[in-house]
Scaffold this motif. Structure first.
Motif, PDB file in Angstrom:
ATOM      1  N   GLY A 155      -2.756 -16.786  -8.296  1.00 53.80           N
ATOM      2  CA  GLY A 155      -3.758 -15.719  -8.272  1.00 53.80           C
ATOM      3  C   GLY A 155      -5.149 -16.310  -8.267  1.00 53.80           C
ATOM      4  O   GLY A 155      -5.527 -17.032  -9.203  1.00 53.80           O
ATOM      5  N   TYR A 156      -5.894 -16.022  -7.184  1.00 54.80           N
ATOM      6  CA  TYR A 156      -7.261 -16.544  -7.079  1.00 54.80           C
ATOM      7  C   TYR A 156      -8.226 -15.354  -7.012  1.00 54.80           C
ATOM      8  O   TYR A 156      -8.981 -15.168  -6.070  1.00 54.80           O
ATOM      9  CB  TYR A 156      -7.370 -17.430  -5.826  1.00 54.80           C
ATOM     10  CG  TYR A 156      -8.604 -18.302  -5.792  1.00 54.80           C
ATOM     11  CD1 TYR A 156      -8.847 -19.243  -6.776  1.00 54.80           C
ATOM     12  CD2 TYR A 156      -9.526 -18.175  -4.749  1.00 54.80           C
ATOM     13  CE1 TYR A 156      -9.978 -20.043  -6.736  1.00 54.80           C
ATOM     14  CE2 TYR A 156     -10.658 -18.984  -4.690  1.00 54.80           C
ATOM     15  CZ  TYR A 156     -10.874 -19.903  -5.697  1.00 54.80           C
ATOM     16  OH  TYR A 156     -11.998 -20.702  -5.652  1.00 54.80           O
ATOM     17  N   GLY A 157      -8.118 -14.490  -8.043  1.00 58.92           N
ATOM     18  CA  GLY A 157      -9.015 -13.339  -8.143  1.00 58.92           C
ATOM     19  C   GLY A 157     -10.064 -13.611  -9.204  1.00 58.92           C
ATOM     20  O   GLY A 157     -10.492 -14.758  -9.403  1.00 58.92           O
ATOM     21  N   ILE A 200     -10.020 -13.694 -12.547  1.00 57.91           N
ATOM     22  CA  ILE A 200      -9.676 -14.643 -13.614  1.00 57.91           C
ATOM     23  C   ILE A 200      -9.230 -15.990 -13.021  1.00 57.91           C
ATOM     24  O   ILE A 200      -9.600 -17.056 -13.538  1.00 57.91           O
ATOM     25  CB  ILE A 200      -8.562 -14.066 -14.526  1.00 57.91           C
ATOM     26  CG1 ILE A 200      -8.948 -12.664 -15.031  1.00 57.91           C
ATOM     27  CG2 ILE A 200      -8.280 -15.009 -15.698  1.00 57.91           C
ATOM     28  CD1 ILE A 200     -10.197 -12.580 -15.845  1.00 57.91           C
ATOM     29  N   GLY A 201      -8.451 -15.940 -11.929  1.00 52.66           N
ATOM     30  CA  GLY A 201      -7.973 -17.183 -11.315  1.00 52.66           C
ATOM     31  C   GLY A 201      -9.114 -18.115 -10.931  1.00 52.66           C
ATOM     32  O   GLY A 201      -9.054 -19.329 -11.158  1.00 52.66           O
ATOM     33  N   ARG A 206      -2.704 -14.893  -1.394  1.00 51.68           N
ATOM     34  CA  ARG A 206      -2.490 -14.530   0.005  1.00 51.68           C
ATOM     35  C   ARG A 206      -3.399 -15.368   0.896  1.00 51.68           C
ATOM     36  O   ARG A 206      -4.489 -15.778   0.460  1.00 51.68           O
ATOM     37  CB  ARG A 206      -2.801 -13.044   0.209  1.00 51.68           C
ATOM     38  CG  ARG A 206      -1.976 -12.147  -0.690  1.00 51.68           C
ATOM     39  CD  ARG A 206      -2.273 -10.689  -0.412  1.00 51.68           C
ATOM     40  NE  ARG A 206      -1.978  -9.878  -1.595  1.00 51.68           N
ATOM     41  CZ  ARG A 206      -0.760  -9.504  -1.975  1.00 51.68           C
ATOM     42  NH1 ARG A 206       0.295  -9.869  -1.286  1.00 51.68           N
ATOM     43  NH2 ARG A 206      -0.580  -8.754  -3.049  1.00 51.68           N
ATOM     44  N   LYS A 224      -7.139 -15.080   1.120  1.00 55.00           N
ATOM     45  CA  LYS A 224      -7.940 -15.405  -0.077  1.00 55.00           C
ATOM     46  C   LYS A 224      -8.219 -16.910  -0.185  1.00 55.00           C
ATOM     47  O   LYS A 224      -8.908 -17.346  -1.104  1.00 55.00           O
ATOM     48  CB  LYS A 224      -7.208 -14.950  -1.345  1.00 55.00           C
ATOM     49  CG  LYS A 224      -6.876 -13.477  -1.398  1.00 55.00           C
ATOM     50  CD  LYS A 224      -8.069 -12.672  -1.882  1.00 55.00           C
ATOM     51  CE  LYS A 224      -7.868 -11.180  -1.783  1.00 55.00           C
ATOM     52  NZ  LYS A 224      -6.794 -10.631  -2.561  1.00 55.00           N
ATOM     53  N   VAL A 280      -2.041 -15.402 -13.028  1.00 54.88           N
ATOM     54  CA  VAL A 280      -3.145 -14.431 -13.127  1.00 54.88           C
ATOM     55  C   VAL A 280      -3.156 -13.564 -11.866  1.00 54.88           C
ATOM     56  O   VAL A 280      -4.191 -13.354 -11.237  1.00 54.88           O
ATOM     57  CB  VAL A 280      -4.515 -15.122 -13.375  1.00 54.88           C
ATOM     58  CG1 VAL A 280      -4.702 -15.417 -14.846  1.00 54.88           C
ATOM     59  CG2 VAL A 280      -4.687 -16.393 -12.572  1.00 54.88           C
ATOM     60  N   LEU A 281      -1.942 -13.082 -11.524  1.00 52.94           N
ATOM     61  CA  LEU A 281      -1.772 -12.220 -10.354  1.00 52.94           C
ATOM     62  C   LEU A 281      -1.989 -10.763 -10.730  1.00 52.94           C
ATOM     63  O   LEU A 281      -2.521  -9.973  -9.953  1.00 52.94           O
ATOM     64  CB  LEU A 281      -0.336 -12.352  -9.815  1.00 52.94           C
ATOM     65  CG  LEU A 281       0.094 -13.710  -9.284  1.00 52.94           C
ATOM     66  CD1 LEU A 281       1.606 -13.797  -9.233  1.00 52.94           C
ATOM     67  CD2 LEU A 281      -0.499 -13.927  -7.901  1.00 52.94           C
ATOM     68  N   GLY A 282      -1.533 -10.390 -11.930  1.00 58.11           N
ATOM     69  CA  GLY A 282      -1.483  -8.981 -12.316  1.00 58.11           C
ATOM     70  C   GLY A 282      -0.233  -8.332 -11.733  1.00 58.11           C
ATOM     71  O   GLY A 282       0.595  -8.984 -11.105  1.00 58.11           O
ATOM     72  N   PHE A 306       6.677  -8.567  -9.415  1.00 58.75           N
ATOM     73  CA  PHE A 306       6.598  -9.936  -8.891  1.00 58.75           C
ATOM     74  C   PHE A 306       6.242 -10.913 -10.026  1.00 58.75           C
ATOM     75  O   PHE A 306       6.853 -11.972 -10.169  1.00 58.75           O
ATOM     76  CB  PHE A 306       5.560  -9.996  -7.763  1.00 58.75           C
ATOM     77  CG  PHE A 306       5.457 -11.326  -7.087  1.00 58.75           C
ATOM     78  CD1 PHE A 306       6.516 -11.814  -6.330  1.00 58.75           C
ATOM     79  CD2 PHE A 306       4.308 -12.095  -7.195  1.00 58.75           C
ATOM     80  CE1 PHE A 306       6.427 -13.054  -5.694  1.00 58.75           C
ATOM     81  CE2 PHE A 306       4.213 -13.332  -6.564  1.00 58.75           C
ATOM     82  CZ  PHE A 306       5.272 -13.807  -5.821  1.00 58.75           C
ATOM     83  N   ALA A 313      -2.012 -14.016 -18.394  1.00 62.69           N
ATOM     84  CA  ALA A 313      -2.987 -13.054 -18.951  1.00 62.69           C
ATOM     85  C   ALA A 313      -2.486 -11.638 -18.736  1.00 62.69           C
ATOM     86  O   ALA A 313      -3.220 -10.686 -18.951  1.00 62.69           O
ATOM     87  CB  ALA A 313      -4.330 -13.228 -18.251  1.00 62.69           C
ATOM     88  N   LYS A 328      -0.963  -8.462 -19.473  1.00 58.58           N
ATOM     89  CA  LYS A 328      -0.535  -7.680 -20.659  1.00 58.58           C
ATOM     90  C   LYS A 328       0.635  -6.764 -20.363  1.00 58.58           C
ATOM     91  O   LYS A 328       1.407  -6.440 -21.255  1.00 58.58           O
ATOM     92  CB  LYS A 328      -1.700  -6.890 -21.256  1.00 58.58           C
ATOM     93  CG  LYS A 328      -2.552  -6.188 -20.253  1.00 58.58           C
ATOM     94  CD  LYS A 328      -3.998  -6.546 -20.480  1.00 58.58           C
ATOM     95  CE  LYS A 328      -4.809  -6.280 -19.252  1.00 58.58           C
ATOM     96  NZ  LYS A 328      -6.154  -6.775 -19.310  1.00 58.58           N
ATOM     97  N   ALA A 354      -4.661 -14.814 -23.465  1.00 57.60           N
ATOM     98  CA  ALA A 354      -5.659 -14.011 -22.729  1.00 57.60           C
ATOM     99  C   ALA A 354      -5.187 -12.585 -22.460  1.00 57.60           C
ATOM    100  O   ALA A 354      -5.960 -11.763 -21.966  1.00 57.60           O
ATOM    101  CB  ALA A 354      -6.000 -14.695 -21.408  1.00 57.60           C
ATOM    102  N   GLY A 399     -14.219  -9.513 -24.553  1.00 60.00           N
ATOM    103  CA  GLY A 399     -12.875  -9.043 -24.242  1.00 60.00           C
ATOM    104  C   GLY A 399     -12.548  -9.014 -22.769  1.00 60.00           C
ATOM    105  O   GLY A 399     -11.438  -8.687 -22.382  1.00 60.00           O
TER     106      GLY A 399
END
Ligand SMILES: NC(=O)c1ccc[n+]([C@@H]2O[C@H](COP(=O)([O-])OP(=O)(O)OC[C@H]3O[C@@H](n4cnc5c(N)ncnc54)[C@H](OP(=O)(O)O)[C@@H]3O)[C@@H](O)[C@H]2O)c1
Length: 319
Positions: free
Chosen positions: A7-9, A11-12, A33, A36, A64-66, A70, A88, A90, A115, A284
């Protein structure tokens, strides 16, 4: 230690930025993807998850994909491939903390999720440590940066809509913030802390909650005149053998510590016997603060500081 980041968003990118400055951490792959991919780090990118899972030199995966399906599958695959797993997420942690912790112990790897609750606040490791000696009696928190930011702006006379727009513009609220506004984000976080405190699986559907949009029904000027502040609070209390959980709007007296936690800051109060009360405050949400908690987990694993892991030296190749 060789690691991969999935995940390169928001947080990534923060995790990658911090890891590239740390000599003990060797970032060897980033998964996202194709559209990205970052040209400056192009050699590190892949959109083939198996390339990471099947690479025996990679000892730790950061997720850190969310999302849920998956991410959950990757957690199981990574752990059963004997890779330490840091997340991270939750949603995955709240639903599957017990299953993934058990799987990690079986595979002699660490499963870390600092996290996933309270952004940069080191609440997971401290709560785990507190439970070794103390009985936890109550947990109270402001554990959602977006909704706390909105209420802080509304205290300055912003409308709900303008406060939400401001939170989005500052990067604290996601483009679809419904999990935050409905209360699900905070329900997941208090469920994770309750599971750690009392070793009990919490079904978040049983948590009494109101969405933060209910704030529109309150007269904030009147609350302010009464020297009170409206806050969106989660609470978990153990009474006899029962755990009572709630996520609600509460008008706190202005001398209450939580009434002074503003903007994207989070706070957690842990009440214990016999040690008494502990208060944790910190950012937070946001890219680098959250990434700092993730990299903190990587260092804990690197230095074998994770509390509930049996470290098998054969699986644990520290460079
Ligand atoms: N943002 C915060 O302040 C914060 C704080 C604490 C915890 N977290 C948690 O951290 C995690 C990441 O959050 P974020 O804000 O960084 O999310 P984000 O900005 O949406 O980044 C996630 C990245 O992963 C990619 N991705 C997701 N599923 C994928 C798949 N199946 N295959 C390939 N790429 C995939 C996304 O691409 P697409 O967009 O194309 O799907 C996106 O580039 C979440 O679990 C979130 O709850 C966030």
């Amino acid at each position: 230690m060789k690691i991969a980041v999935l995940g390169y968003g928001v947080i990534g990118r923060g995790v990658v930025e911090i890891c590239l400055t740390k000599k003990e951490i060797e970032l060897v792959k980033i998964f996202d993807r194709k559209e990205k991919f970052d040209k400056q780090l192009i050699d590190l990118f892949t959109d083939n998850i198996d390339e990471i899972l099947n690479d025996d030199s990679i000892e730790l995966i950061v997720e850190v994909l969310g999302g849920y399906d998956f991410a959950k599958r990757i957690a199981i695959d990574a752990i059963t491939h004997h890779k330490h797993f840091v997340t991270a997420n939750k949603e995955v942690v709240a639903k599957d903390i017990d299953e993934l912790s058990f799987l990690a112990r079986q595979n002699c790897v660490a499963f870390c999720y600092e996290a996933s609750v309270g952004g940069t606040i080191p609440i997971v490791k401290n709560l785990k440590a507190l439970t070794l000696v103390n009985e936890i009696t109550k947990i109270t928190g402001i554990l959602n940066g977006t909704t706390n930011y909105i209420l802080s702006r509304m205290k300055e006379n912003f409308s709900f809509e303008d406060a939400l727009l401001d939170a989005k513009q500052k990067g604290f609220a996601e483009s679809n913030p419904s999990f935050d506004l409905e209360g699900f984000d905070m329900m997941r976080k208090i469920a994770i802390l309750s599971d750690l405190a009392w070793n009990t699986k919490i079904d978040i559907k049983q948590i009494k909650h109101v969405p933060v949009t209910e704030v529109k029904k309150y007269n904030l000027k009147k609350i302010s005149k009464e020297k009170k502040t409206l806050k969106y609070i989660c609470e978990a209390t153990k009474i006899d053998q029962e755990i009572h959980l709630s996520v609600q709007l509460v008008a706190l007296e202005n001398d209450d510590l939580l009434s002074h936690i503003n903007d994207e800051y989070n706070a957690v109060i842990i009440e214990t016997k016999p040690a008494g009360k502990f208060v944790f405050v910190g950012k937070g949400a946001g890219s680098l603060p959250t990434a700092a908690a993730i990299v903190g987990d990587i260092y804990d694993i690197l230095h074998q500081r994770v509390l509930d892991v049996y470290y098998n030296k054969n699986l644990y190749k520290i460079q």
